[in-house]
Scaffold this active site. Structure first.
Site, short mmCIF file in Angstrom:
data_model
loop_
_atom_site.label_atom_id
_atom_site.label_comp_id
_atom_site.label_asym_id
_atom_site.label_seq_id
_atom_site.Cartn_x
_atom_site.Cartn_y
_atom_site.Cartn_z
N HIS A 20 -1.64 7.77 -14.48
CA HIS A 20 -2.57 7.89 -13.35
C HIS A 20 -1.76 8.49 -12.21
O HIS A 20 -0.84 7.87 -11.70
CB HIS A 20 -3.10 6.50 -12.94
CG HIS A 20 -3.82 6.50 -11.62
ND1 HIS A 20 -4.92 7.30 -11.38
CD2 HIS A 20 -3.60 5.80 -10.48
CE1 HIS A 20 -5.34 7.08 -10.13
NE2 HIS A 20 -4.55 6.18 -9.57
N ASN A 57 -1.12 0.17 -7.51
CA ASN A 57 -0.26 1.28 -7.94
C ASN A 57 1.22 0.93 -7.84
O ASN A 57 1.60 0.12 -7.01
CB ASN A 57 -0.55 2.52 -7.07
CG ASN A 57 -1.73 3.30 -7.61
OD1 ASN A 57 -1.89 3.44 -8.82
ND2 ASN A 57 -2.57 3.81 -6.72
N ARG A 102 -13.06 12.06 -11.02
CA ARG A 102 -12.80 13.10 -10.01
C ARG A 102 -12.87 14.48 -10.66
O ARG A 102 -13.44 15.41 -10.11
CB ARG A 102 -11.40 12.90 -9.40
CG ARG A 102 -11.33 11.77 -8.37
CD ARG A 102 -9.88 11.51 -7.92
NE ARG A 102 -9.84 10.59 -6.79
CZ ARG A 102 -8.84 9.76 -6.54
NH1 ARG A 102 -7.79 9.70 -7.36
NH2 ARG A 102 -8.86 8.97 -5.47
N ARG A 161 0.83 -1.21 0.00
CA ARG A 161 0.00 0.00 0.00
C ARG A 161 0.87 1.26 0.00
O ARG A 161 1.91 1.32 0.62
CB ARG A 161 -0.91 -0.01 1.23
CG ARG A 161 -1.92 1.13 1.23
CD ARG A 161 -2.72 1.16 2.51
NE ARG A 161 -3.82 0.22 2.49
CZ ARG A 161 -4.53 -0.10 3.56
NH1 ARG A 161 -4.23 0.41 4.74
NH2 ARG A 161 -5.55 -0.93 3.47
N ARG A 209 3.59 7.27 -6.09
CA ARG A 209 3.16 5.97 -6.63
C ARG A 209 4.36 5.22 -7.22
O ARG A 209 4.43 4.01 -7.18
CB ARG A 209 2.08 6.17 -7.70
CG ARG A 209 0.73 6.60 -7.12
CD ARG A 209 -0.31 6.71 -8.23
NE ARG A 209 -1.63 7.02 -7.68
CZ ARG A 209 -2.13 8.24 -7.59
NH1 ARG A 209 -1.42 9.28 -7.97
NH2 ARG A 209 -3.34 8.44 -7.10
N THR A 211 -7.37 5.08 0.06
CA THR A 211 -8.58 5.37 -0.72
C THR A 211 -9.24 4.03 -1.02
O THR A 211 -8.55 3.02 -1.16
CB THR A 211 -8.26 6.08 -2.06
OG1 THR A 211 -7.53 5.18 -2.89
CG2 THR A 211 -7.46 7.35 -1.84
#
Length: 332
Positions: free
Chosen positions: A193, A138, A169, A99, A106, A248
């Site tokens: 991204h 990610n 978003r 994570r 990222r 998230t």
């Protein structure tokens, strides 16, 4: 005689056939479970398989979902540490991985996750050789490349969730600014991204009315309305949510279910998702970036050729160079 035998008379011995619309989610962390519940709420599968290495957590999540079966229309929910539970999947969603920590970029996550993928992908391929891979972990663009390389799948069957969420978003924030629902606000974020994503200001519109045509300063430094801030908020939003709640989950889960729906129902909708862009927009290396793709049962069948400004194309190429710089150092 058992209660079942007293109650039911069998009239046809069913051949044991496997599911036809099976979806697997690899990784039952916050993101994986948000994907799972979003998919279940949309009735997209006749079987959902969950896989993880933490067996207690995995079984607990499966039981918790099974106990809600009355309120769902997915007849079979299974789980296991062994990838045999994933057999015959149409779509396999990879959310497993290390994570992202608060403040961690990222791209910093890369090698940690490559090592995890070296175990996951061959197991997925072994049991579902004809599936489509949807990478969510990610940094998604690099890991989609990694999944493609390890799987040996054709590129149209390996996609990354990419900018589907960034664009959502953007449309939400645009809608807040205009007082219009995001469904009626159109705008595309493409490229990487995350930190170097590219907003295509020329395409931003409501009901076909170009905002850039109405207001040429849109998205520039001369913009008195600070629309550029909207894109900055998109880039910062994940970091903000991570800072506040630690990770998230809900928005990415909904975004992934949106992609799963397009695939499972063969809708051929256009999504900004991560695909191999070599040969497009002057990109010459094997990198995956988000561009508008026509998506369906067979995976990505077409890519929409966007008309980009030279600076937008330059940003895309720069992103590609950054990603390739990292990819070529990866240890497979």
């Amino acid at each position: 005689m058992s209660v079942k035998e007293l109650l039911i008379q069998n009239v046809h011995k069913e051949e044991h056939s496997h599911a036809h619309n099976k979806i697997t989610v690899v990784g039952v962390g916050a993101v994986g479970m948000a994907c799972a519940i979003s998919i279940l709420m949309k009735d997209l599968a006749d079987e959902l398989a969950l896989v993880d290495v933490i067996e207690d957590k995995l079984r607990g999540e499966m039981l918790d979902l099974q106990h809600g079966s009355l309120f769902l229309r997915t007849p079979k929910i299974v789980s296991g540490k062994d990838y045999s539970v994933t057999a015959h999947s149409k779509l396999v969603i990879i959310t497993a991985g290390a994570r992202q920590q608060e403040g961690e970029s990222r791209l910093n996550l890369v090698q940690r996750n490559v090592n995890i993928f070296k175990f996951i992908i061959p197991n997925v391929v072994k049991y579902s050789p004809d599936c489509m891979l949807l990478v969510v972990s990610n940094p998604v663009d690099i890991l989609t490349y990694v999944a493609w390389k390890i799987s040996g799948f054709p590129k149209h069957r390996v996609i990354g969730s990419g900018c589907n969420l960034d664009s959502a978003r953007f449309r939400y924030l645009m809608g807040e600014k205009l007082g219009i629902h995001s469904l009626s606000c159109h705008g595309w974020i493409i490229g990487e991204h995350g930190d170097s994503s590219v907003p295509v200001w020329s395409g931003v519109n409501v009901a076909g009315v170009s905002l850039k045509a109405l207001y040429p300063d849109l998205g520039t430094d001369a913009d008195k309305e600070h629309w550029k801030e909207v894109h900055k908020q998109v880039v910062d939003s994940a970091y903000e949510v991570i800072k506040l709640k630690g990770y998230t989950s809900w928005a990415i889960g909904l975004s992934v279910a949106d992609l799963a729906e397009t695939v499972m129902k063969n809708l051929r909708r256009v999504h900004p998702i991560s695909t191999m862009v070599k040969g497009m927009y002057g990109v010459s290396s094997d990198v995956f970036l988000s561009v508008p793709c026509v998506l369906g049962y067979a995976g990505i069948t077409d890519v929409v050729k966007m008309t980009l400004k030279s600076e937008e194309e330059e940003k895309l190429r720069k992103s590609a160079d950054t990603l390739w710089g990292i990819q070529k150092e990866l240890q497979f």
